[in-house]
Scaffold this motif. Structure first.
Motif, PDB file in Angstrom:
ATOM      1  N   GLU A  84      -2.204  14.363   7.008  1.00  0.00           N
ATOM      2  CA  GLU A  84      -2.128  13.004   7.531  1.00  0.00           C
ATOM      3  C   GLU A  84      -3.325  12.177   7.074  1.00  0.00           C
ATOM      4  OE1 GLU A  84      -1.748  13.540  11.752  1.00  0.00           O
ATOM      5  OE2 GLU A  84       0.331  14.227  11.584  1.00  0.00           O
ATOM      6  N   GLU A  87      -2.768  11.353   3.507  1.00  0.00           N
ATOM      7  CA  GLU A  87      -1.674  10.383   3.411  1.00  0.00           C
ATOM      8  C   GLU A  87      -2.180   8.945   3.564  1.00  0.00           C
ATOM      9  OE1 GLU A  87       2.175   8.748   3.123  1.00  0.00           O
ATOM     10  OE2 GLU A  87       1.335  10.655   2.494  1.00  0.00           O
ATOM     11  N   THR A  88      -3.138   8.743   4.437  1.00  0.00           N
ATOM     12  CA  THR A  88      -3.714   7.414   4.625  1.00  0.00           C
ATOM     13  C   THR A  88      -4.263   6.880   3.308  1.00  0.00           C
ATOM     14  OG1 THR A  88      -4.322   7.958   6.882  1.00  0.00           O
ATOM     15  CG2 THR A  88      -5.474   6.106   5.887  1.00  0.00           C
ATOM     16  N   TYR A  89      -4.948   7.716   2.576  1.00  0.00           N
ATOM     17  CA  TYR A  89      -5.538   7.297   1.315  1.00  0.00           C
ATOM     18  C   TYR A  89      -4.509   7.240   0.191  1.00  0.00           C
ATOM     19  CZ  TYR A  89      -9.761   7.333   3.870  1.00  0.00           C
ATOM     20  OH  TYR A  89     -10.698   7.040   4.817  1.00  0.00           O
ATOM     21  N   ARG A  90      -3.487   8.037   0.256  1.00  0.00           N
ATOM     22  CA  ARG A  90      -2.408   7.955  -0.729  1.00  0.00           C
ATOM     23  C   ARG A  90      -1.748   6.580  -0.641  1.00  0.00           C
ATOM     24  NH1 ARG A  90       2.735   7.807  -1.086  1.00  0.00           N
ATOM     25  NH2 ARG A  90       3.072   8.233   1.095  1.00  0.00           N
ATOM     26  N   ARG A  91      -1.450   6.149   0.591  1.00  0.00           N
ATOM     27  CA  ARG A  91      -0.843   4.825   0.772  1.00  0.00           C
ATOM     28  C   ARG A  91      -1.772   3.739   0.260  1.00  0.00           C
ATOM     29  NH1 ARG A  91       0.731   7.028   5.893  1.00  0.00           N
ATOM     30  NH2 ARG A  91      -0.989   5.893   6.815  1.00  0.00           N
ATOM     31  N   TYR A  92      -3.062   3.859   0.529  1.00  0.00           N
ATOM     32  CA  TYR A  92      -4.040   2.876   0.056  1.00  0.00           C
ATOM     33  C   TYR A  92      -3.997   2.776  -1.462  1.00  0.00           C
ATOM     34  CZ  TYR A  92      -8.502   0.988  -1.454  1.00  0.00           C
ATOM     35  OH  TYR A  92      -9.457   0.260  -2.097  1.00  0.00           O
ATOM     36  N   TRP A  93      -4.057   3.925  -2.159  1.00  0.00           N
ATOM     37  CA  TRP A  93      -4.082   3.897  -3.610  1.00  0.00           C
ATOM     38  C   TRP A  93      -2.756   3.446  -4.195  1.00  0.00           C
ATOM     39  CZ3 TRP A  93      -8.079   3.033  -6.198  1.00  0.00           C
ATOM     40  CH2 TRP A  93      -9.325   3.445  -5.728  1.00  0.00           C
ATOM     41  N   GLU A  94      -1.665   3.775  -3.545  1.00  0.00           N
ATOM     42  CA  GLU A  94      -0.378   3.263  -4.025  1.00  0.00           C
ATOM     43  C   GLU A  94      -0.345   1.741  -3.936  1.00  0.00           C
ATOM     44  OE1 GLU A  94       2.812   5.178  -1.948  1.00  0.00           O
ATOM     45  OE2 GLU A  94       2.763   6.911  -3.278  1.00  0.00           O
ATOM     46  N   ASP A  95      -0.825   1.186  -2.828  1.00  0.00           N
ATOM     47  CA  ASP A  95      -0.887  -0.269  -2.676  1.00  0.00           C
ATOM     48  C   ASP A  95      -1.778  -0.889  -3.756  1.00  0.00           C
ATOM     49  OD1 ASP A  95       0.751  -0.014  -0.476  1.00  0.00           O
ATOM     50  OD2 ASP A  95      -0.848  -0.345   0.999  1.00  0.00           O
ATOM     51  N   GLU A  98       0.044  -0.719  -7.100  1.00  0.00           N
ATOM     52  CA  GLU A  98       1.143  -1.689  -7.151  1.00  0.00           C
ATOM     53  C   GLU A  98       0.611  -3.098  -7.370  1.00  0.00           C
ATOM     54  OE1 GLU A  98       3.491  -1.137  -3.610  1.00  0.00           O
ATOM     55  OE2 GLU A  98       4.116   0.872  -4.242  1.00  0.00           O
TER      56      GLU A  98
END
Length: 120
Positions: A84, A87-95, A98
């Motif tokens: 978890e 996951e927080t940092y995965r979402r950050y890097w995906e954003d 993008e």
């Protein structure tokens, strides 16, 4: 998400070692005693026990004594908390990626030719 930082440090520290990851992979298949866990490795039983203590401190392994035999089982709860956190940092890097892609797509569109006569 609330995560105990010290616990998270112990989990990542435990997962940093390939022998400990292999032990966890074996325990994901089911309970095993120390001898069974030691079998695939070319190291002493005390060395395996040391790895197991690190995994126990991280909360990833539970040991139950059954007479002279210690049975070990996986406790994946702390790994879920670590996942978890990652996951927080995965979402950050995906954003971030993008946003970069949108920026680059905007830069790569052909520009209208600049006509110097229009400037006069």
């Amino acid at each position: 998400m609330v995560t105990n930082s010290a616990q998270l440090d112990q989990v990542f520290g435990a997962l940093a070692d390939p022998t400990r990851r292999a032990i966890l992979a074996r325990l994901a298949e089911g309970e095993a005693n120390v001898g069974q866990l030691a079998a695939p490795f070319e190291m002493s039983r005390p060395a395996i026990s040391k790895h197991l203590r690190v995994l126990e401190r991280a909360g990833l392994v539970r040991r139950n004594a059954d007479g002279r035999i210690s049975r070990c089982r996986l406790d994946a709860g702390p790994m879920r908390e670590a996942a978890e956190w990652v996951e927080t940092y995965r979402r950050y890097w995906e954003d971030q990626l993008e946003a970069l892609a949108r920026y680059l797509e905007g830069e790569s569109t052909p520009h209208e030719p600049h006509d110097e006569e229009d400037d006069e």
